[in-house]
Design a protein around this motif. Structure first.
Motif, PDB file in Angstrom:
ATOM      1  N   ASP A   1       7.596  -3.858 -18.521  1.00 21.54           N
ATOM      2  CA  ASP A   1       7.561  -2.858 -19.590  1.00 21.54           C
ATOM      3  C   ASP A   1       6.127  -2.429 -19.890  1.00 21.54           C
ATOM      4  O   ASP A   1       5.858  -1.251 -20.149  1.00 21.54           O
TER       5      ASP A   1
ATOM      6  N   THR B   1      11.830 -10.943 -26.961  1.00 26.69           N
ATOM      7  CA  THR B   1      10.417 -10.741 -26.685  1.00 26.69           C
ATOM      8  C   THR B   1      10.105  -9.348 -26.149  1.00 26.69           C
ATOM      9  O   THR B   1       8.940  -8.955 -26.099  1.00 26.69           O
ATOM     10  N   SER B   2      11.139  -8.580 -25.772  1.00 28.00           N
ATOM     11  CA  SER B   2      10.897  -7.195 -25.371  1.00 28.00           C
ATOM     12  C   SER B   2      10.654  -6.302 -26.590  1.00 28.00           C
ATOM     13  O   SER B   2      10.121  -5.198 -26.457  1.00 28.00           O
TER      14      SER B   2
ATOM     15  N   ASN C   1      11.010  -9.063 -18.232  1.00 32.12           N
ATOM     16  CA  ASN C   1      10.707  -7.643 -18.440  1.00 32.12           C
ATOM     17  C   ASN C   1       9.354  -7.394 -19.095  1.00 32.12           C
ATOM     18  O   ASN C   1       8.902  -6.250 -19.154  1.00 32.12           O
ATOM     19  N   SER C   2       8.716  -8.420 -19.622  1.00 28.24           N
ATOM     20  CA  SER C   2       7.506  -8.195 -20.425  1.00 28.24           C
ATOM     21  C   SER C   2       6.424  -7.459 -19.649  1.00 28.24           C
ATOM     22  O   SER C   2       5.866  -6.458 -20.126  1.00 28.24           O
TER      23      SER C   2
ATOM     24  N   THR D   1       9.204   3.507 -21.905  1.00 30.54           N
ATOM     25  CA  THR D   1       9.098   2.104 -22.300  1.00 30.54           C
ATOM     26  C   THR D   1       9.746   1.162 -21.301  1.00 30.54           C
ATOM     27  O   THR D   1       9.412  -0.021 -21.264  1.00 30.54           O
ATOM     28  N   ILE D   2      10.679   1.668 -20.493  1.00 30.02           N
ATOM     29  CA  ILE D   2      11.325   0.837 -19.480  1.00 30.02           C
ATOM     30  C   ILE D   2      11.490   1.626 -18.185  1.00 30.02           C
ATOM     31  O   ILE D   2      11.495   2.862 -18.197  1.00 30.02           O
TER      32      ILE D   2
ATOM     33  N   ARG E   1       4.935 -14.085 -24.983  1.00 29.96           N
ATOM     34  CA  ARG E   1       3.921 -13.060 -24.774  1.00 29.96           C
ATOM     35  C   ARG E   1       2.505 -13.604 -24.931  1.00 29.96           C
ATOM     36  O   ARG E   1       1.546 -12.962 -24.501  1.00 29.96           O
TER      37      ARG E   1
ATOM     38  N   ASP F   1      12.583  -4.464 -28.251  1.00 32.09           N
ATOM     39  CA  ASP F   1      13.145  -3.131 -28.087  1.00 32.09           C
ATOM     40  C   ASP F   1      14.199  -2.808 -29.143  1.00 32.09           C
ATOM     41  O   ASP F   1      14.710  -1.692 -29.183  1.00 32.09           O
TER      42      ASP F   1
ATOM     43  N   GLY G   1      12.408 -10.176 -22.367  1.00 28.46           N
ATOM     44  CA  GLY G   1      10.978 -10.068 -22.096  1.00 28.46           C
ATOM     45  C   GLY G   1      10.513 -11.262 -21.282  1.00 28.46           C
ATOM     46  O   GLY G   1       9.762 -11.137 -20.322  1.00 28.46           O
TER      47      GLY G   1
END
Length: 406
Positions: free
Chosen positions: A224, A11-12, A220-221, A236-237, A273, A14, A183
């Motif tokens: 980020d 879900t990140s 992390n969602s 981005t992070i 998300r 990346d 995420g």
């Protein structure tokens, strides 16, 4: 022994985690050897499009097909690249890229806020990067679309990794929580087995209903999104959590955010998300305005939301706190987040799955390599007590490449 490639983008969004794995045994005697692992970043334009779709941007059917193809092509390239310097794989297990996830009975995302269907409405989960195209491009049989079979059986379709965690990480004398920090965060609870696995049995020791698992909420969602917002999209992070570590969490805000219904909901439960995405982050920024927080303070506060959502879910839904927590996923590299978890969970020890012999970066990809191998062998891959499904079912669709068809 079967050589399998596991592929997943979480879900990140990346990039694609690819793991080339030798799989030996079935369940009680399962062993995996990570031959190679690598993350393949998405092209910037493709990542931006995926994130836009995850945030609800509409697509025409032609654009949808093009996006599905583009993701499959990236997954196929990752599979071919990861095995280029090794003996070829016999099988691919591709989770694909989740772009939409609706748990059973969830009507929050309907445009009108109401639905003519009952609360028992079946869940829905969509992963792009179709396995048929991956199989044709690679020439390797590909198992994909893992979630629908569990959903059809009344389950959430997630999380699916706990059964593999149990086979690879359960310990005789220690209870564990395997906490993934992608995420979205998800946990597997493994009670102490009380004895070593019996290689003559095909089931997962005698753990039975003792294995638990659920999505814990954002990992992390939101972090980020905050980094992108405060850096003007130049970052981005928050590498290592360095930026957040310079801030001070606002506890009042954290408590406000933790009042969201999802956190009090009993497992089985899953999220994505659709709930903890751009709209939720925008509301967090509005909530923060009266407190005059710096960007570092906001990052520290969002980190504390992740930490306390995990800790309180353990305290609320576990039969007892674990003896040890093993972190995995991208968030396991966030030193500040890990430190806050250790502080809140003391005296429970917080380590990583790498310290238990299973890569923090490629554990999820390894799991879908294993689930693909089980699908081909006819071994169910879900745990009903985790997903809420009515029964164990075979997960995934088997896609053969053209020259294997006869």
């Amino acid at each position: 022994m079967v050589r399998v490639i596991g592929l997943i983008s979480g879900t990140s969004v990346d990039g694609i985690d690819a793991a080339l794995v030798d799989v030996v045994g079935s369940q009680a005697d399962l062993k995996v050897n990570l031959v190679a692992g690598k993350t393949f970043p998405y092209p910037a334009a493709l990542r931006s499009q995926i994130l836009s779709v995850c945030s609800g941007s509409p697509l025409s059917m032609a654009e949808f097909a093009q996006l599905d193809d583009a993701i499959a092509q990236e997954f196929a390239t990752a599979a071919l690249t990861i095995q280029a310097e090794h003996a070829p794989a016999e099988l691919i297990g591709s989770h694909g890229q989740t772009v939409y996830h609706r748990p059973p009975g969830n009507t929050e995302n309907s445009s009108s806020g109401t639905t003519p269907f009952p609360k028992s409405l079946m869940g829905y989960s969509l992963q792009l990067g179709r396995g048929t195209l991956i199989a044709q491009l690679t020439g390797i049989t590909t198992v994909s679309n893992f979630r629908p079979a569990d959903i059809a059986a009344g389950g959430q379709g997630a999380p699916l990794v706990p059964i593999v965690d149990a086979c690879l990480l359960a310990e005789p004398n220690r209870s564990l929580c395997i906490q993934n920090l992608g995420g979205i965060g998800n946990v597997t609870y493994l009670p102490a087995t009380g004895k070593p696995p019996n290689p003559e049995k095909s089931e997962i020791y005698t753990l039975g209903d003792g294995i638990l698992g659920w999505d814990t909420g954002p990992a992390n969602s939101l972090l980020d999104l905050a980094v992108g917002h405060f850096s003007g999209a130049t970052l981005t992070i928050d590498s290592g959590g360095a930026w957040a570590s310079r801030g001070t969490p606002c506890q009042a805000l954290v408590e406000n955010w933790l009042s969201q219904d999802f956190f009090a909901q009993a497992p089985p439960k899953s999220t994505g998300r659709e709930l903890f995405g751009v709209d939720y982050f925008d509301r967090c920024l509005l909530d923060a305005e009266p407190y005059n927080l710096s960007p570092a303070d906001v990052l520290a506060t969002l980190t504390e939301l992740t930490v306390l959502s995990i800790v309180r879910s353990y305290q609320t839904f576990l039969p007892a706190m674990p003896d040890r927590v093993l972190l995995c996923g991208g968030g396991s590299h966030n030193i500040y987040l890990k430190g806050r978890l250790q502080s809140q969970l003391h005296p429970v020890q917080v380590l990583t799955t790498s310290e238990a012999g299973l890569s923090v970066d490629f554990k999820e990809a390894i799991a879908f390599a294993v689930l693909a191998e089980w699908r081909v062998r006819g071994i169910p891959g879900n745990l009903p007590q985790v997903t809420g499904a009515a029964a164990p079912v075979l997960l995934g669709e088997i896609n053969s490449c053209w020259h294997s068809l006869a």
